[in-house]
Motif scaffolding. Structure first.
Motif, mmCIF file in Angstrom:
data_model
loop_
_atom_site.group_PDB
_atom_site.id
_atom_site.type_symbol
_atom_site.label_atom_id
_atom_site.label_comp_id
_atom_site.label_asym_id
_atom_site.label_seq_id
_atom_site.Cartn_x
_atom_site.Cartn_y
_atom_site.Cartn_z
ATOM 1 N N MET A 110 43.143 35.479 26.136
ATOM 2 C CA MET A 110 44.049 36.208 27.162
ATOM 3 C C MET A 110 42.792 35.695 28.577
ATOM 4 O O MET A 110 44.500 35.421 29.766
ATOM 5 C CB MET A 110 44.139 38.041 27.375
ATOM 6 N N PHE A 111 42.513 35.652 29.270
ATOM 7 C CA PHE A 111 41.921 34.592 30.248
ATOM 8 C C PHE A 111 42.225 33.438 30.588
ATOM 9 O O PHE A 111 42.603 32.807 31.413
ATOM 10 C CB PHE A 111 40.287 34.952 30.623
ATOM 11 N N ASP A 112 42.607 33.405 28.929
ATOM 12 C CA ASP A 112 42.431 31.426 29.173
ATOM 13 C C ASP A 112 44.416 31.390 29.141
ATOM 14 O O ASP A 112 44.858 30.165 29.464
ATOM 15 C CB ASP A 112 41.896 30.490 28.430
ATOM 16 N N ASN A 113 45.061 32.069 28.875
ATOM 17 C CA ASN A 113 46.462 32.377 28.482
ATOM 18 C C ASN A 113 47.185 31.506 29.593
ATOM 19 O O ASN A 113 47.035 31.677 30.273
ATOM 20 C CB ASN A 113 46.961 33.442 27.581
ATOM 21 N N GLN A 114 48.204 30.898 29.177
ATOM 22 C CA GLN A 114 48.721 30.356 30.140
ATOM 23 C C GLN A 114 49.450 30.929 31.513
ATOM 24 O O GLN A 114 49.891 31.222 32.592
ATOM 25 C CB GLN A 114 50.081 28.991 29.629
ATOM 26 N N PHE A 115 50.125 32.462 30.708
ATOM 27 C CA PHE A 115 50.661 33.192 31.542
ATOM 28 C C PHE A 115 49.461 34.076 32.381
ATOM 29 O O PHE A 115 50.294 35.147 33.058
ATOM 30 C CB PHE A 115 51.927 34.121 30.814
ATOM 31 N N THR A 116 48.847 33.799 32.240
ATOM 32 C CA THR A 116 47.985 34.898 33.062
ATOM 33 C C THR A 116 47.863 34.261 34.166
ATOM 34 O O THR A 116 46.887 33.563 35.260
ATOM 35 C CB THR A 116 46.181 34.831 32.351
ATOM 36 N N VAL A 117 47.285 34.870 35.081
ATOM 37 C CA VAL A 117 46.705 35.377 36.635
ATOM 38 C C VAL A 117 45.610 36.370 36.634
ATOM 39 O O VAL A 117 45.712 37.405 36.217
ATOM 40 C CB VAL A 117 47.978 35.704 37.623
ATOM 41 N N VAL A 118 44.349 35.752 37.220
ATOM 42 C CA VAL A 118 43.317 36.452 37.712
ATOM 43 C C VAL A 118 43.608 37.118 38.836
ATOM 44 O O VAL A 118 43.421 36.152 39.052
ATOM 45 C CB VAL A 118 42.303 36.144 36.700
ATOM 46 N N VAL A 119 42.903 38.172 39.179
ATOM 47 C CA VAL A 119 43.007 39.008 40.312
ATOM 48 C C VAL A 119 41.410 39.143 40.729
ATOM 49 O O VAL A 119 41.212 40.102 39.816
ATOM 50 C CB VAL A 119 43.678 39.142 40.827
ATOM 51 N N PRO A 120 40.691 38.955 41.738
ATOM 52 C CA PRO A 120 39.725 40.406 42.197
ATOM 53 C C PRO A 120 40.023 41.562 42.849
ATOM 54 O O PRO A 120 40.110 41.705 43.540
ATOM 55 C CB PRO A 120 39.150 38.751 43.141
ATOM 56 N N ASP A 121 39.532 41.939 41.421
ATOM 57 C CA ASP A 121 40.038 43.739 42.159
ATOM 58 C C ASP A 121 38.429 44.227 42.331
ATOM 59 O O ASP A 121 38.588 45.012 40.901
ATOM 60 C CB ASP A 121 41.113 44.296 41.398
ATOM 61 N N GLY A 122 38.142 43.891 43.509
ATOM 62 C CA GLY A 122 36.809 44.885 42.925
ATOM 63 C C GLY A 122 35.278 44.031 44.228
ATOM 64 O O GLY A 122 35.409 42.452 44.274
ATOM 65 N N ILE A 123 35.170 44.252 44.919
ATOM 66 C CA ILE A 123 34.102 43.744 45.979
ATOM 67 C C ILE A 123 32.870 42.875 45.326
ATOM 68 O O ILE A 123 32.392 41.803 45.277
ATOM 69 C CB ILE A 123 33.429 44.619 47.249
ATOM 70 N N GLY A 124 33.015 43.828 44.213
ATOM 71 C CA GLY A 124 31.634 42.459 42.667
ATOM 72 C C GLY A 124 31.969 41.395 42.610
ATOM 73 O O GLY A 124 31.037 41.052 42.470
#
Ligand code: UDP
Length: 242
Positions: free
Chosen positions: A55-69
């Motif tokens: 799912m991380f590699d899927n063309q429709f996926t955008v990942v956002v950094p939710d967390g200071i970690g």
């Protein structure tokens, strides 16, 4: 070398406002998008779970950094992420955009009383949204529910079941959606509906919202230790190796 760097590199690196613009455009243009709000727990899952990797590699996926970690871990790995972008902030922005653009929305997840409170919030604050419905997250057949949601062709679908259930459910049914912004929003409905209080501004500003959540719900400490603390330690150990 683990895949951590790959995941951290996939994160959206711009500001929160830049991200809002990107999402606003996708919503206007009906571009199908799966937003993963990733915290250290998500990345730890992705490391061991094939489905998460896909799912991380899927063309429709955008990942956002939710967390200071995530932001700190990226810095340790030499990756510059401007700031954290939280799921609850994105959820609020999507409600505002949906309202402004008169787009359609479906909510899935959280307790029935939270769903009832969300309906009221939408009716009073976001009355121009084409509201397609809402279902609590404790029904048995969640797959069937997702299929029914897909048939309605919503512009935005928010799924609030917690990590990793919400992401796995969205990904499993992603093919059935021709358009729409799909996002797992964790406990956002609890906060937006006013059922649960978000951390006071000072905690949000100083990136210590995690601390506030542990103070309010001490049982979260174990989860925090197993995800955030272990994650940062792993990144730090990896950095030392190279
Ligand atoms: N939830 C649900 N069905 C379940 C388990 C959880 O709808 O079977 C909901 C729960 O009521 C809450 C959300 O999922 O609204 C998860 O919230 P939490 O704060 O744990 O998520 P986080 O943001 O920490 O991932």
């Amino acid at each position: 070398m683990s895949n951590y760097n790959k995941y951290l590199n996939k994160m959206y690196k711009g500001t929160q406002n830049d991200f809002y613009e990107v999402i606003g455009k996708k919503l206007k243009q009906n571009k199908k998008t799966f937003i993963i709000t990733a915290n250290p727990e998500t990345i730890m899952f992705a490391e061991k779970d094939d489905e998460f990797q896909k799912m991380f590699d899927n063309q429709f996926t955008v990942v956002v950094p939710d967390g200071i970690g995530v932001v700190k871990a990226a810095k340790l790995s030499g990756i510059d992420i401007t700031e954290r972008i939280t799921g609850v902030d994105i959820a609020v922005k999507l409600l505002e955009d949906c309202n402004e653009l008169k787009k359609s929305l479906y909510l899935f997840g959280a307790k029935q009383e939270v769903i009832d409170a969300m309906k009221k919030v939408i009716k009073t604050k976001y009355s121009d949204i084409e509201f397609l419905g809402a279902t609590n997250g404790y029904i048995k057949d969640k797959d069937k529910q997702m299929e029914q949601i897909a048939e309605k062709k919503p512009d935005v679908v928010m799924v609030a079941l917690g990590i990793p259930a919400q992401e796995k459910l969205i990904y499993k049914h992603l093919d059935k959606f021709e358009k729409g912004i799909l996002i797992g929003v964790g406990g956002s409905f609890d906060v937006i509906s006013g059922t649960k209080k978000r951390a006071p501004k000072l905690f949000i500003k100083t990136n210590t919202e995690w601390l506030y959540r542990i103070i309010c719900e001490p049982k979260r400490l174990k989860r925090f230790w197993n995800s955030n603390v272990k994650f940062i330690f792993k990144i730090w150990k990896e950095k030392k190796k190279f």
